[in-house]
Design a protein around this motif. Sequence first.
Motif, PDB file in Angstrom:
ATOM      1  N   LEU A 503       0.831  -1.207   0.000  1.00  0.00           N
ATOM      2  CA  LEU A 503       0.000   0.000   0.000  1.00  0.00           C
ATOM      3  C   LEU A 503       0.864   1.256   0.000  1.00  0.00           C
ATOM      4  O   LEU A 503       0.571   2.226  -0.711  1.00  0.00           O
ATOM      5  CB  LEU A 503      -0.929   0.001   1.214  1.00  0.00           C
ATOM      6  CG  LEU A 503      -2.005  -1.084   1.266  1.00  0.00           C
ATOM      7  CD1 LEU A 503      -2.806  -0.970   2.573  1.00  0.00           C
ATOM      8  CD2 LEU A 503      -2.939  -1.009   0.063  1.00  0.00           C
ATOM      9  N   LEU A 504       1.911   1.239   0.803  1.00  0.00           N
ATOM     10  CA  LEU A 504       2.797   2.401   0.860  1.00  0.00           C
ATOM     11  C   LEU A 504       3.497   2.641  -0.485  1.00  0.00           C
ATOM     12  O   LEU A 504       3.682   3.790  -0.908  1.00  0.00           O
ATOM     13  CB  LEU A 504       3.841   2.221   1.972  1.00  0.00           C
ATOM     14  CG  LEU A 504       3.295   2.360   3.398  1.00  0.00           C
ATOM     15  CD1 LEU A 504       4.304   1.833   4.405  1.00  0.00           C
ATOM     16  CD2 LEU A 504       2.952   3.827   3.695  1.00  0.00           C
ATOM     17  N   GLU A 505       3.876   1.562  -1.147  1.00  0.00           N
ATOM     18  CA  GLU A 505       4.507   1.698  -2.467  1.00  0.00           C
ATOM     19  C   GLU A 505       3.546   2.362  -3.453  1.00  0.00           C
ATOM     20  O   GLU A 505       3.935   3.251  -4.233  1.00  0.00           O
ATOM     21  CB  GLU A 505       4.920   0.313  -2.982  1.00  0.00           C
ATOM     22  CG  GLU A 505       5.610   0.344  -4.339  1.00  0.00           C
ATOM     23  CD  GLU A 505       5.960  -1.047  -4.838  1.00  0.00           C
ATOM     24  OE1 GLU A 505       6.364  -1.161  -6.013  1.00  0.00           O
ATOM     25  OE2 GLU A 505       5.814  -2.026  -4.067  1.00  0.00           O
ATOM     26  N   MET A 506       2.276   1.958  -3.428  1.00  0.00           N
ATOM     27  CA  MET A 506       1.292   2.576  -4.327  1.00  0.00           C
ATOM     28  C   MET A 506       1.021   4.024  -3.932  1.00  0.00           C
ATOM     29  O   MET A 506       0.853   4.887  -4.793  1.00  0.00           O
ATOM     30  CB  MET A 506       0.002   1.756  -4.328  1.00  0.00           C
ATOM     31  CG  MET A 506       0.147   0.423  -5.051  1.00  0.00           C
ATOM     32  SD  MET A 506      -1.403  -0.507  -5.227  1.00  0.00           S
ATOM     33  CE  MET A 506      -1.555  -1.213  -3.590  1.00  0.00           C
ATOM     34  N   TYR A 507       0.991   4.310  -2.633  1.00  0.00           N
ATOM     35  CA  TYR A 507       0.771   5.681  -2.161  1.00  0.00           C
ATOM     36  C   TYR A 507       1.852   6.613  -2.693  1.00  0.00           C
ATOM     37  O   TYR A 507       1.564   7.715  -3.185  1.00  0.00           O
ATOM     38  CB  TYR A 507       0.745   5.684  -0.636  1.00  0.00           C
ATOM     39  CG  TYR A 507       0.737   7.063  -0.014  1.00  0.00           C
ATOM     40  CD1 TYR A 507      -0.462   7.740   0.193  1.00  0.00           C
ATOM     41  CD2 TYR A 507       1.926   7.685   0.381  1.00  0.00           C
ATOM     42  CE1 TYR A 507      -0.481   9.012   0.766  1.00  0.00           C
ATOM     43  CE2 TYR A 507       1.919   8.949   0.957  1.00  0.00           C
ATOM     44  CZ  TYR A 507       0.716   9.601   1.143  1.00  0.00           C
ATOM     45  OH  TYR A 507       0.711  10.845   1.713  1.00  0.00           O
ATOM     46  N   HIS A 508       3.097   6.172  -2.596  1.00  0.00           N
ATOM     47  CA  HIS A 508       4.220   7.024  -3.039  1.00  0.00           C
ATOM     48  C   HIS A 508       4.407   6.980  -4.550  1.00  0.00           C
ATOM     49  O   HIS A 508       5.163   7.799  -5.104  1.00  0.00           O
ATOM     50  CB  HIS A 508       5.509   6.584  -2.345  1.00  0.00           C
ATOM     51  CG  HIS A 508       5.543   6.913  -0.886  1.00  0.00           C
ATOM     52  ND1 HIS A 508       5.586   8.195  -0.414  1.00  0.00           N
ATOM     53  CD2 HIS A 508       5.512   6.098   0.220  1.00  0.00           C
ATOM     54  CE1 HIS A 508       5.598   8.186   0.916  1.00  0.00           C
ATOM     55  NE2 HIS A 508       5.552   6.931   1.329  1.00  0.00           N
ATOM     56  N   GLY A 509       3.727   6.045  -5.229  1.00  0.00           N
ATOM     57  CA  GLY A 509       3.857   5.918  -6.672  1.00  0.00           C
ATOM     58  C   GLY A 509       2.607   6.348  -7.406  1.00  0.00           C
ATOM     59  O   GLY A 509       2.294   7.534  -7.484  1.00  0.00           O
ATOM     60  N   LYS A 510       1.857   5.358  -7.895  1.00  0.00           N
ATOM     61  CA  LYS A 510       0.749   5.671  -8.806  1.00  0.00           C
ATOM     62  C   LYS A 510      -0.412   6.395  -8.135  1.00  0.00           C
ATOM     63  O   LYS A 510      -1.237   7.008  -8.823  1.00  0.00           O
ATOM     64  CB  LYS A 510       0.250   4.396  -9.484  1.00  0.00           C
ATOM     65  CG  LYS A 510      -0.368   3.377  -8.562  1.00  0.00           C
ATOM     66  CD  LYS A 510      -0.832   2.148  -9.357  1.00  0.00           C
ATOM     67  CE  LYS A 510      -1.502   1.114  -8.470  1.00  0.00           C
ATOM     68  NZ  LYS A 510      -1.964  -0.057  -9.261  1.00  0.00           N
ATOM     69  N   TRP A 511      -0.511   6.359  -6.812  1.00  0.00           N
ATOM     70  CA  TRP A 511      -1.605   7.072  -6.148  1.00  0.00           C
ATOM     71  C   TRP A 511      -1.305   8.553  -5.927  1.00  0.00           C
ATOM     72  O   TRP A 511      -2.169   9.298  -5.470  1.00  0.00           O
ATOM     73  CB  TRP A 511      -1.925   6.419  -4.811  1.00  0.00           C
ATOM     74  CG  TRP A 511      -2.536   5.057  -4.911  1.00  0.00           C
ATOM     75  CD1 TRP A 511      -2.892   4.387  -6.042  1.00  0.00           C
ATOM     76  CD2 TRP A 511      -2.852   4.190  -3.815  1.00  0.00           C
ATOM     77  NE1 TRP A 511      -3.409   3.151  -5.733  1.00  0.00           N
ATOM     78  CE2 TRP A 511      -3.402   3.002  -4.369  1.00  0.00           C
ATOM     79  CE3 TRP A 511      -2.729   4.286  -2.432  1.00  0.00           C
ATOM     80  CZ2 TRP A 511      -3.824   1.938  -3.579  1.00  0.00           C
ATOM     81  CZ3 TRP A 511      -3.148   3.224  -1.646  1.00  0.00           C
ATOM     82  CH2 TRP A 511      -3.688   2.064  -2.219  1.00  0.00           C
ATOM     83  N   GLY A 512      -0.080   8.975  -6.196  1.00  0.00           N
ATOM     84  CA  GLY A 512       0.261  10.390  -6.074  1.00  0.00           C
ATOM     85  C   GLY A 512       0.082  10.929  -4.661  1.00  0.00           C
ATOM     86  O   GLY A 512      -0.372  12.055  -4.457  1.00  0.00           O
ATOM     87  N   GLN A 513       0.470  10.138  -3.675  1.00  0.00           N
ATOM     88  CA  GLN A 513       0.398  10.496  -2.256  1.00  0.00           C
ATOM     89  C   GLN A 513      -1.031  10.863  -1.808  1.00  0.00           C
ATOM     90  O   GLN A 513      -1.234  11.776  -1.008  1.00  0.00           O
ATOM     91  CB  GLN A 513       1.378  11.631  -1.937  1.00  0.00           C
ATOM     92  CG  GLN A 513       2.820  11.237  -2.193  1.00  0.00           C
ATOM     93  CD  GLN A 513       3.825  12.226  -1.642  1.00  0.00           C
ATOM     94  OE1 GLN A 513       3.466  13.281  -1.126  1.00  0.00           O
ATOM     95  NE2 GLN A 513       5.099  11.879  -1.713  1.00  0.00           N
ATOM     96  N   SER A 514      -1.965  10.099  -2.288  1.00  0.00           N
ATOM     97  CA  SER A 514      -3.364  10.196  -1.836  1.00  0.00           C
ATOM     98  C   SER A 514      -3.794   8.825  -1.315  1.00  0.00           C
ATOM     99  O   SER A 514      -3.440   7.794  -1.911  1.00  0.00           O
ATOM    100  CB  SER A 514      -4.279  10.601  -2.995  1.00  0.00           C
ATOM    101  OG  SER A 514      -5.647  10.443  -2.624  1.00  0.00           O
TER     102      SER A 514
END
Length: 524
Positions: A503-514
Amino acid sequence: MALLSQVDPSCYIISKNLRCKTSYDTVFSKGNIMESSKIKGAFISFPSFPSNSRKSIQRFHLYGAGYKGRYNTIVAASPPTDDAVVVTEPLTKEDLVAYLASGCKSKEKWRIGTEHEKFGFEIETLRPMKYEQIAELLNGIAERFEWEKVMEGDHIIGLKQGKQSISLEPGGQFELSGAPLETLHQTCAEVNSHLYQVKAVAEEMGIGFLGIGFQPKWGLKDIPIMPKGRYEIMRNYMPKVGSLGLDMMFRTCTVQVNLDFSSEADMIRKFRAGLALQPIATALFSNSPFTEGKPNGYLSMRSHIWTDTDNNRAGMLPFVFDDSFSFEQYVDYALDVPMYFVYRKKQYIDCSGMSFRDFLAGKLPPLPGELPTLNDWENHLTTIFPEVRLKRYLEMRGADGGPWRRLCALPAFWVGILYDEVSLQNVIDMTSDWTPEERQMLRNKVPRSGLKTPFRDGFLRHVAEDVIKFAKDGLERRGFKEMGFLNEVAEVVRTGVTPAEKLLEMYHGKWGQSVDPVFQELLY
């Protein structure tokens, strides 16, 4: 809470009602360990117990209608039933020990009880469900799928159907307490049926459910409060005994499994193995890295919260590893865990911080001279929150809530270890020289560092590799072709990447810190 299987006839049973020579005339409702209509005759025998405990347990059977015993009470699910109790002799500590020991069952009667919680939210706004929406949802499920409604006053607070129940946690977290089942295939089918029913009604309302261990977006002020009397008492008490108790109540979700034991000795071995491995389960299922829209520095914020909720009733229970540990020692511990409430005349009476030991002596200040019943004892046991909890079965409590695909993995993990003698002994051997300090260190550090927690000459991941193998082997020996349910956690061990880290990897990547995309990523 999920409640386990019918009591084994080798434990106790006479006629249509459970009998107890300590003289309780008690009928257990279908929300409890069994339905009285399904109970059939036998007696109790626990040869492994010391003579004084065995003597008490051999008295523990219930008399049917017309018996003029010491208690006449109905033990039921939340909310408790009114107590119509005429006490002629006080409840003794031996009776409380016998109550726990009455959970012993022969192996063929062991069952699997799974509980899982999830956050309901409005799909359009992502805001938590309000109680009014929850009430509509519960009513809809009841009417469409023939569930019985559970009321507290004028408020619907849950549902029952056979041996399953749906209940509400303090912030509206939606919980299924599953029936006692024989195999993991049945457990997974139950999960699938429940989620199908919930979604069928919720989707029409614009409601979704999130499988995660901690509310990722909203603060305490945004969480609705459920109209349950016991939660009001807890809400007032929690800030007095820890800084994170309200977060525990309103912003956490868990999945847990409840398992049986055959004897006091078997209970002790399973309790010790469960406590020693609980940090590994926490790491494998860690799934709560966000608070109010940002990373919180933990992989399992839910687990960390329990370290400062109320240390009088939570933790690793070092005394379980003492040579003297027994049902009686757990009762002594529970007698001194501060109470929350007593239920009388459809009201919760605030007894927060007071002692059940005083209650046993008729010295409870709000109820001077009044004596407790087994109903009171059962309710009190539900307010104790260690990493493994003893009732008339053992509850494994260390895992974060998660998405659909992981709800079957936790029972698979623990069944493979605790229901197989070879795997259980392997765990006992592996953990026998772990010190209390090491166990506590794992408990403290795993919420932050997960499988990367240093342990002895390696990392916790290396221990987890052995444990997963034990679990797989145990499931294979069971012969029910259940090993596939471990795939989710086996992959975590293989890669060393926990769900929270993904989840943290996606937050800092494709989720654009959202964190907003997590509501779709982990949507049931």
